[in-house]
Scaffold this motif. Structure first.
Motif, short mmCIF file in Angstrom:
data_model
loop_
_atom_site.label_atom_id
_atom_site.label_comp_id
_atom_site.label_asym_id
_atom_site.label_seq_id
_atom_site.Cartn_x
_atom_site.Cartn_y
_atom_site.Cartn_z
N GLU A 88 1.03 -1.10 -0.07
CA GLU A 88 -0.01 0.12 -0.03
C GLU A 88 0.83 1.20 -0.07
O GLU A 88 1.59 1.31 0.88
N LEU A 89 0.52 2.15 -0.84
CA LEU A 89 1.57 3.27 -1.25
C LEU A 89 1.64 4.27 -0.03
O LEU A 89 2.15 5.47 -0.33
N GLY A 90 0.78 4.45 0.65
CA GLY A 90 0.58 5.27 1.90
C GLY A 90 -0.15 6.78 1.40
O GLY A 90 -0.78 6.72 0.68
N SER A 91 0.55 7.86 2.02
CA SER A 91 -0.32 8.83 1.79
C SER A 91 0.83 10.12 2.01
O SER A 91 2.01 9.93 2.06
N ARG A 92 0.28 11.36 2.21
CA ARG A 92 1.12 12.43 2.41
C ARG A 92 1.69 12.49 3.94
O ARG A 92 2.58 13.15 4.07
N VAL A 93 1.27 11.59 4.84
CA VAL A 93 1.48 11.58 5.85
C VAL A 93 2.23 10.24 6.73
O VAL A 93 2.51 9.72 7.52
N TYR A 94 2.17 9.14 5.72
CA TYR A 94 2.36 8.11 6.03
C TYR A 94 3.12 7.18 4.91
O TYR A 94 2.56 7.37 3.74
N GLU A 95 4.32 6.33 5.11
CA GLU A 95 4.88 5.94 4.05
C GLU A 95 4.38 4.44 3.54
O GLU A 95 3.58 3.73 4.28
N PRO A 96 4.84 3.92 2.37
CA PRO A 96 4.31 2.76 1.84
C PRO A 96 4.63 1.54 2.92
O PRO A 96 5.61 1.61 3.52
N HIS A 97 3.70 0.73 2.90
CA HIS A 97 4.10 -0.45 3.71
C HIS A 97 3.49 -2.08 2.99
O HIS A 97 2.52 -1.66 2.31
N VAL A 98 3.87 -2.84 3.62
CA VAL A 98 3.66 -4.30 3.02
C VAL A 98 2.18 -4.53 3.44
O VAL A 98 2.04 -4.56 4.81
N THR A 99 1.17 -5.12 2.67
CA THR A 99 0.11 -5.53 3.33
C THR A 99 -0.41 -6.97 3.16
O THR A 99 -1.38 -7.54 3.29
N GLY A 100 0.45 -7.70 2.21
CA GLY A 100 0.35 -8.99 1.92
C GLY A 100 1.66 -9.77 1.55
O GLY A 100 2.50 -9.07 0.77
N TYR A 101 1.95 -10.89 2.20
CA TYR A 101 3.19 -11.57 1.74
C TYR A 101 3.27 -12.39 0.36
O TYR A 101 2.11 -12.84 0.11
N ALA A 102 4.40 -12.55 0.05
CA ALA A 102 4.39 -13.36 -1.32
C ALA A 102 4.38 -14.83 -1.26
O ALA A 102 4.08 -15.63 -2.13
N ILE A 103 4.94 -15.40 -0.10
CA ILE A 103 5.46 -16.82 0.35
C ILE A 103 4.99 -16.93 1.77
O ILE A 103 5.03 -15.95 2.60
N GLU A 104 4.71 -18.28 2.07
CA GLU A 104 4.32 -18.34 3.41
C GLU A 104 5.39 -18.93 4.21
O GLU A 104 5.59 -19.24 5.50
N SER A 105 6.65 -19.78 3.59
CA SER A 105 7.77 -20.39 4.15
C SER A 105 9.05 -20.15 3.17
O SER A 105 8.74 -19.94 2.25
N VAL A 106 10.11 -20.33 3.75
CA VAL A 106 11.27 -20.25 3.02
C VAL A 106 11.29 -21.53 2.07
O VAL A 106 12.02 -21.49 0.92
#
Length: 338
Positions: A88-106
């Motif tokens: 999620e790319l955030g806004s004018r007051v907070y930065e982008p952050h991960v909202t969903g992972y690509a894998i569940e295990s190494v």
């Protein structure tokens, strides 16, 4: 008088300077605040996806008397996004952050795509560096990478990742090797585009989280693998690690970067005593930058110089609501004392 680029290069190479450089690299150590966006009339989240706007905001940081460098990008989610994480790319007051992972295990790392440096936000960063290179001289351009541990723990759930470093050790190393190879490619592309220095921020790769054994086995090993992968270009490198250093100073000293950067929880005087021969960067409190006054910020910056910091910088990323006057106070204090 030295140019900002000459001053930073001299410090990294151990030669004389007129005063300490004042930088904020970008990446995790984002230097763009709301007041700066308003003065430049360039805003996030648009600047995360438009190279002209990204370059414009990076330039505004320097032109406004905040720091003596340009630095892009303004977040640490690009690598994870390119490998399949949802961001999620955030806004004018907070930065982008991960909202969903690509894998569940190494175990699933072979499913991950390689970073595509010719599209998406990775290309935005490279294009922004090219723009800055074409339009400036004498100001260092700092490209940024998210560190190996932090990238790995953004592509999959961090708690699971940390457990699998022990439980699935061999596969964890294979996963880390894959991640690190992607970071090397992105870093070398930034250098080719015109970056003068590469900063690596690895806030999730702390001794506090990993403990000394796994800090050395994973954080130090793959930071050095990354740094060595960039050295054909003979670039200056900065590594920022969060958290207390007291349990892992010996291991930190094995990190083969030009500069070591720490956050405000690390007493700079202690770091200097433990790392006598290293170039150190930091670590003006970002709490003071957001909630304090300019005189307090100046006092903290001067304290960093007295305590042995070679390059003065914020301890971490700036809060978006930090005042421009407070941010400018760091560089002002260095110029006043020169």
């Amino acid at each position: 008088m030295l140019t900002p680029k000459e001053r930073l290069n001299n410090v990294m190479n151990g030669t004389a300077v007129d005063r300490p450089p004042c930088v904020c690299p970008g990446g995790m150590m984002n230097m763009v605040i709301s007041e700066l966006m308003e003065s430049a009339d360039i805003y996030m989240p648009e600047a995360h996806t438009d190279p002209r706007k990204m370059a414009g905001l990076a330039r505004a940081v320097y032109d406004s008397g905040c720091f003596e460098n340009y630095g892009v990008p303004f977040c640490m989610t690009i690598e994870a996004e390119e490998m399949g994480a949802e961001v999620e790319l955030g806004s004018r007051v907070y930065e982008p952050h991960v909202t969903g992972y690509a894998i569940e295990s190494v175990e699933e790392y072979r499913k991950l795509p390689q970073m595509d440096l010719n599209s998406g936000r990775a290309k935005v960063v490279l294009d922004a560096i090219r723009i800055l290179k074409e339009e400036t001289d004498g100001v260092p351009i700092i490209g940024n990478l998210t560190g190996p541990i932090s990238t790995a723990s953004s592509v999959m759930e961090p708690v699971v990742f940390y457990k699998e470093l022990r439980k699935k050790n061999e596969l964890a190393h294979a996963y880390m090797e894959f991640i690190t190879c992607q970071l090397i490619a992105f870093g070398r592309a930034q250098i080719k585009a015109g970056a003068d220095v590469i900063a690596v921020s690895d806030p999730s790769g702390t001794g506090e989280i990993l403990g000394p054994k796994y800090f050395k086995e994973f954080a130090v090993t793959y930071l050095n693998r990354l740094l060595d992968g960039l050295q054909d270009e003979k670039m200056g490198t900065i590594v920022h690690i969060c958290g207390q250093m007291s349990p892992v100073y010996k291991e930190v000293d094995e990190v083969r970067s030009s500069v070591l950067s720490f956050d405000s929880v690390v007493p700079m005087k202690e770091a200097r005593a433990k790392l006598r021969d290293r170039v150190l960067m930091g670590n003006v409190s970002t709490y003071a930058l957001e909630f304090g006054e300019p005189d307090k910020v100046k006092a903290l910056a001067r304290g960093c110089v007295r305590s042995g910091s070679d390059i003065i910088s914020p301890a971490c990323g700036l809060g978006m609501r930090s005042s421009l006057a407070n941010v400018q106070a760091i560089l002002q204090s260095l110029k006043e004392d020169a």
